[in-house]
Structures are given as C-alpha cells and as structure tokens.
Enzyme design. Structure first.
Site, PDB file in Angstrom:
ATOM      1  N   LYS A  63       0.632  -1.372  -0.087  1.00 58.47           N
ATOM      2  CA  LYS A  63      -0.188  -0.035  -0.051  1.00 58.47           C
ATOM      3  C   LYS A  63       0.943   1.341  -0.014  1.00 58.47           C
ATOM      4  O   LYS A  63       0.617   2.118   0.816  1.00 58.47           O
ATOM      5  CB  LYS A  63      -0.985  -0.040   1.149  1.00 58.47           C
ATOM      6  CG  LYS A  63      -1.996  -1.021   1.273  1.00 58.47           C
ATOM      7  CD  LYS A  63      -2.952  -1.130   2.242  1.00 58.47           C
ATOM      8  CE  LYS A  63      -3.784  -2.048   2.382  1.00 58.47           C
ATOM      9  NZ  LYS A  63      -3.212  -3.651   2.772  1.00 58.47           N
ATOM     10  N   LEU A  64       1.666   1.329  -0.959  1.00 58.71           N
ATOM     11  CA  LEU A  64       2.674   2.560  -1.117  1.00 58.71           C
ATOM     12  C   LEU A  64       2.013   3.665  -1.178  1.00 58.71           C
ATOM     13  O   LEU A  64       1.234   3.931  -1.912  1.00 58.71           O
ATOM     14  CB  LEU A  64       3.607   2.285  -2.199  1.00 58.71           C
ATOM     15  CG  LEU A  64       4.634   1.127  -1.988  1.00 58.71           C
ATOM     16  CD1 LEU A  64       5.605   0.837  -3.221  1.00 58.71           C
ATOM     17  CD2 LEU A  64       5.523   0.984  -0.742  1.00 58.71           C
TER      18      LEU A  64
END
Length: 240
Positions: A63-64
C-alpha cells in the site's frame, strides 16, 4: 489442484510461521499475500523464497503512498523480486509513478480504493469527502484505471459496481474482506462470502484468518476453493 483465484494472506509474525503454513497448505494453494505485518519478520526474503524455490505466485501488499519520485523508486526496487502483484494507494499520481517504477517487469500494480475495514464514520473522521462508500470506491477505481492501474483492491461489496465500469475491461479486481459463511468477520466491516465475491466480479479473493487460524488450514482452504467453484459463484453475465 490449486486455483490461483484464492490468495492466502500470510498474516503471521515471521518467516518460520509463514513457511509452516505454506507447508500445511501444500499444493492446495498457489498464491500468497505478504503484507506490512510480515515486513519486519522477513517478508521480502519469504516472498523471494516462495517465488523462486516453491514456484508460488506472490502478492506484496505494501500500500505504498508517498511523493511520486519515492513511489517510483520503491516500486523499481521491489519489482526486482519478480512479484506478481504490488499494491499502492489509488491516488492517480501514485499509480502513475508506480507504473513507471514497474516498467519492464511483470509486476502488476493494484490500486487500493477504500480499505475494507473502514465505514462511512471512519471516512468522516479522516475528512474524506461526503458520499456513499460504493460510489466513492467506484470513482477511485475509475480514476486509478485511467492512471494505468492493472487492477484495484476493493471490498466484495463493490465488485459488481466496479466490474460494470467501462474502464474496468481487462483489469483485475482483487477483494479482501472475504469470509466463509459463519466465520468471524474480525475487524472487517464490508465483507462477503467467497461465492458472492466471485459471482460479483472478483478475479481473486484474499483470505487470511479463516485459513491460518483454522484447526486444519488445508481443509479450510479446500472448503473455500469448493465454494468458489460452486453454482452459487457463477456470474450471471459470464457468457456476455
């Protein structure tokens, strides 16, 4: 025989426990998700070992979210692990940067819409704009697709709505928040059964606790796989 539409989340503390679960599941499962909770427990090493030595498919759920240059650099580094899926937040600039970082690799970029553990009150607390969650998810999905996302992460409740989007043609829908009938929903707020998720348009479902906390994880996984191929999972528009 495994069905890679089922992705098992290795939400366990460390590599040793992760490898033990993989061994218990054996050839019943071919696709695994490794998330932030495992990162400090050797998650990247485990991803590499499962991919290179066990022939498993890998979904790295990071989930950058950061400035574009940082996201691009991070994805470029992670893509060297020959990942199948990698998640970023669904903001269009993040998606575009991630696609630049993944260029030349086989890694597919999946954009997170709205986490399955959130409801409208959570969004209000976070100052997210007004609107029903399904509508916001569909809007974020469409914008992520337009920015180049290979797929999106959304709850199974929104799968049918996303599948109906023109922008979704040829793109992936991956749904966490899937619970077999009668299972504890835990911290998930927008859930569905495996059959319902597949019927509504999910390409892959992600299941963690109902499998790794089961007395017999392989039996739990096999039951989910059976439900995914049951008549209840048939999509009404499959032939369309």
């Amino acid at each position: 025989m495994s069905d890679d539409r089922l992705i098992v989340a290795l939400d366990v503390p460390n590599v040793v426990m992760g490898l033990d679960l993989v061994e218990q599941l054996g050839d019943a499962v071919s696709f695994y998700k490794i998330g932030l909770g495992m990162l400090t427990g050797g998650g990247l090493a485990l991803a590499n070992e499962l991919k290179q030595e066990h022939g498993k498919r890998i979904f790295l759920d990071m989930k950058l979210f950061d400035i574009g240059a940082t996201v691009e650099a991070a994805v470029r580094g992670l893509a060297q692990y020959d990942l199948d899926f990698l998640t970023v937040h669904g903001d269009p600039y993040v998606v575009r940067a991630a696609k630049e970082g993944a260029a030349g690799s086989q890694t597919k970029i999946l954009a997170v819409t709205i986490l399955t553990s959130l409801d409208r009150s959570d969004l209000d607390s976070a100052l997210i704009k007004a609107g029903d969650i399904p509508d916001l998810v569909a809007e974020r999905a469409a914008r992520a697709f337009e920015a180049g996302a290979d797929g999106v992460i959304a709850s199974p409740n929104e799968a049918a709505l996303i599948r109906a989007l023109p922008e979704a043609r040829g793109r992936l829908i991956v749904t966490p928040g899937v619970r077999p009938s009668g299972a504890d929903k835990g911290d998930q707020k927008r859930i569905a059964t495996p059959a319902q998720a597949i019927r509504d348009g999910a390409d892959h479902i992600v299941v963690g606790r109902p499998i790794h906390r089961a007395d017999t994880p392989r039996a739990a996984a096999t039951a989910i796989l059976s439900e995914m191929t049951s008549p209840q999972a048939e999509r009404p528009n499959r032939g369309a």
